[in-house]
Motif scaffolding. Structure first.
Motif, PDB file in Angstrom:
ATOM      1  N   GLN A  47       6.483 -13.821  38.497  1.00 14.28           N
ATOM      2  CA  GLN A  47       6.264 -13.071  37.121  1.00 14.28           C
ATOM      3  C   GLN A  47       6.751 -14.021  35.970  1.00 14.28           C
ATOM      4  OE1 GLN A  47       5.594  -9.658  38.706  1.00 14.28           O
ATOM      5  NE2 GLN A  47       5.563 -11.084  40.259  1.00 14.28           N
ATOM      6  N   ASN A  48       6.220 -15.127  35.982  1.00 14.62           N
ATOM      7  CA  ASN A  48       6.528 -16.122  34.794  1.00 14.62           C
ATOM      8  C   ASN A  48       5.285 -17.039  34.532  1.00 14.62           C
ATOM      9  OD1 ASN A  48       7.356 -17.847  33.170  1.00 14.62           O
ATOM     10  ND2 ASN A  48       9.202 -18.643  33.956  1.00 14.62           N
ATOM     11  N   SER A  49       4.338 -16.412  33.842  1.00 15.86           N
ATOM     12  CA  SER A  49       3.333 -17.337  33.480  1.00 15.86           C
ATOM     13  C   SER A  49       3.467 -18.370  32.422  1.00 15.86           C
ATOM     14  CB  SER A  49       2.064 -16.396  33.341  1.00 15.86           C
ATOM     15  OG  SER A  49       2.181 -15.440  32.327  1.00 15.86           O
ATOM     16  N   ALA A  62       7.284 -29.441  35.088  1.00 21.07           N
ATOM     17  CA  ALA A  62       7.628 -28.351  36.135  1.00 21.07           C
ATOM     18  C   ALA A  62       8.909 -28.529  36.713  1.00 21.07           C
ATOM     19  CB  ALA A  62       6.371 -28.476  37.129  1.00 21.07           C
ATOM     20  N   LEU A  63       9.087 -29.775  37.318  1.00 25.61           N
ATOM     21  CA  LEU A  63      10.420 -30.121  38.077  1.00 25.61           C
ATOM     22  C   LEU A  63      11.622 -29.849  37.005  1.00 25.61           C
ATOM     23  CD1 LEU A  63       9.683 -33.349  39.841  1.00 25.61           C
ATOM     24  CD2 LEU A  63      10.289 -31.338  40.747  1.00 25.61           C
ATOM     25  N   TYR A  99      15.939 -23.274  35.047  1.00 24.20           N
ATOM     26  CA  TYR A  99      15.969 -21.974  34.959  1.00 24.20           C
ATOM     27  C   TYR A  99      16.054 -21.458  36.398  1.00 24.20           C
ATOM     28  CZ  TYR A  99      14.789 -22.155  29.901  1.00 24.20           C
ATOM     29  OH  TYR A  99      14.449 -22.485  28.751  1.00 24.20           O
ATOM     30  N   TYR A 100      15.789 -22.179  37.585  1.00 22.77           N
ATOM     31  CA  TYR A 100      15.802 -21.709  38.606  1.00 22.77           C
ATOM     32  C   TYR A 100      16.510 -22.566  39.815  1.00 22.77           C
ATOM     33  CZ  TYR A 100      11.918 -18.889  37.209  1.00 22.77           C
ATOM     34  OH  TYR A 100      10.868 -18.285  36.455  1.00 22.77           O
ATOM     35  N   GLY A 101      17.238 -23.687  39.347  1.00 23.44           N
ATOM     36  CA  GLY A 101      18.000 -24.586  40.035  1.00 23.44           C
ATOM     37  C   GLY A 101      19.103 -23.864  40.856  1.00 23.44           C
ATOM     38  N   GLY A 102      19.659 -22.585  40.583  1.00 21.58           N
ATOM     39  CA  GLY A 102      20.526 -21.891  41.294  1.00 21.58           C
ATOM     40  C   GLY A 102      20.048 -21.373  42.696  1.00 21.58           C
TER      41      GLY A 102
END
Length: 438
Positions: free
Chosen positions: A158-160, A207-208, A214-217
């Motif tokens: 949900q992240n564009s 992108a990496l 933000y999504y490393g968890g």
């Protein structure tokens, strides 16, 4: 649970659609920037080389667009289920498969290039320069196909906004790097190619970094032995196979449209090319709402929230009717003036007037195809989407070959309108499985 009111649904649609539209608009800027730079180098062969090289990569990457679309649908469903393990694994699968395909493309670059130039007739100088461009830019395949996986995954989450940031960054880097290579190091076409390559890897690196920040968890949810699990990989390839075949049909129709127009002479080719710019502009907007369909439909299918799913589809089509009506009016009153901005060739503009009413039919007959594509991808109903495209593509060729002897170029445009319409009609007919079955 928050009530799914139209205002809340519209807000969610726009949160995904608007950044996606901005991303779509920036994509062709990469090619436009390259053409603009070489256009000031003093030789037409430079422009031809960039045009030919860019076209080759557009076709190659277009065919592998399933990496973005399939990832978006499956990720949004896993997100709706709150299955963070599968969310993490899907990114690894998609990027991994993309990198594998890229390695194959790089390995087979020589036969790919030779095959391409058997179909592209051009001068020796343009072919030489286009070959140089191709040899450099083919090394960007890992970055581009890896980015497809990331873009689809971000949209599924949900992240564009992140794909938009990446696209803008790529354009900035491309401008700076290409100008530097061309004007400081005097590398001409090679400099433009290296600038493009630099921008592609800058986008992949961004992108990496965004994922890690933000999504490393999600790294703790990765079980490596599950990534290549047979059942999951089988579903991944089944979904992407159907999208690949659907995209192949789309590419064939698009290339044939250009080829059939070219066979009728330079004026008709120029007219069709100009008029298709109006379709392309409309498609950038509708694709943004299709991306909303991918993300939100997948989310609600994954959560098994049929009420929110139905209301989201209804709001998407309200947007579709409104936008297509707006574009029809815009083209009716301002379309011919827009063509005047693209060319000052009076013979082309005059001839375009004979076919302009076909363009006016595109928004209202074509918007449903875009929206249903997004909805079907989000629901991973890709087999039905492929069947719809197959029927529509077959109808395109049936209409054209039945009528082109006495309708000429009008038959080509009628076939295109029928093709767009049937895509939407077929998918609407097959949509009951998505909307009403649990």
């Amino acid at each position: 649970m928050i009530a799914q009111t139209p205002n809340i649904i519209n807000k969610r649609i726009l949160q995904i659609a608007v950044p996606s539209i901005i991303s779509n608009i920036t994509v062709p800027l990469l090619g436009l920037i390259d053409v603009t730079i070489v256009g000031h180098l003093g030789a037409a062969a430079y422009i031809g080389a960039i045009a030919v090289g860019g076209m080759l990569f557009n076709i190659i990457y277009w065919i592998f667009g399933f990496l973005r679309m399939g990832t978006s649908g499956m990720t949004s469903q896993a997100y709706g289920k709150h299955d963070l393990d599968e969310v993490a694994r899907l990114l690894l699968r998609s990027v991994g498969v993309g990198l594998l395909i890229a390695i194959i493309l790089v390995t087979l670059q020589y036969p790919i290039r030779k095959l391409a130039f058997t179909f592209i007739q051009t001068t020796e100088e343009v072919e030489r320069l286009a070959t140089l461009y191709f040899r450099i830019c083919i090394w960007g395949a890992p970055a581009m196909l890896g980015l497809y996986g990331f873009a689809g995954w971000f949209i599924g989450m949900q992240n564009s906004r992140f794909p938009m940031y990446i696209a803008i960054t790529q354009n900035i880097v491309n401008i700076a790097a290409s100008l530097c290579f061309v004007y400081l190091f005097h590398m001409k076409v090679a400099g433009v190619a290296w600038g493009t390559l630099t921008a592609q890897y800058a986008g992949f690196l961004m992108a990496l970094l965004l994922w890690r920040r933000y999504y490393g968890g999600l790294k703790k949810h990765v079980a490596w032995h599950e990534v290549l699990k047979k059942e999951a990989m089988l579903r991944f390839f089944q979904v992407n196979r159907d999208i690949f075949l659907r995209t192949l049909c789309l590419v064939i129709v698009t290339l044939f449209f250009t080829s059939a127009g070219a066979a009728q002479g330079e004026i008709v080719l120029a007219v069709n090319t100009l008029l298709m710019q109006l379709f392309t502009l409309f498609s950038y907007i509708m694709d943004g709402f299709a991306y909303s369909g991918e993300a939100l439909v997948g989310k609600y299918v994954g959560a098994n929230n049929r009420l929110a799913l139905y209301r989201t589809v209804r709001q998407l089509f309200i947007w579709g009717v409104g936008l297509s009506t707006g574009f029809t009016l815009l083209y009716f009153f301002g379309g011919k003036s827009f063509l005047g901005l693209l060319t000052n060739e009076t013979s082309v503009i005059r001839e375009a007037g004979n076919y302009f009413y076909w363009v006016l039919a595109i928004p209202l007959t074509g918007f449903a195809a875009f929206l249903w594509d997004g909805i079907f991808i989000g629901a991973t109903a890709t087999r039905q989407m492929f069947y719809s495209m197959l029927v529509a593509s077959g109808s395109f060729f049936l209409v054209y070959y039945s009528l082109h002897e006495w309708m000429g170029n009008h038959a080509l445009w009628l076939a295109f309108i029928v093709y767009l319409s049937l895509r939407g009609i077929m998918q609407a007919t097959l949509s009951r499985k998505i909307l009403y079955q649990s």
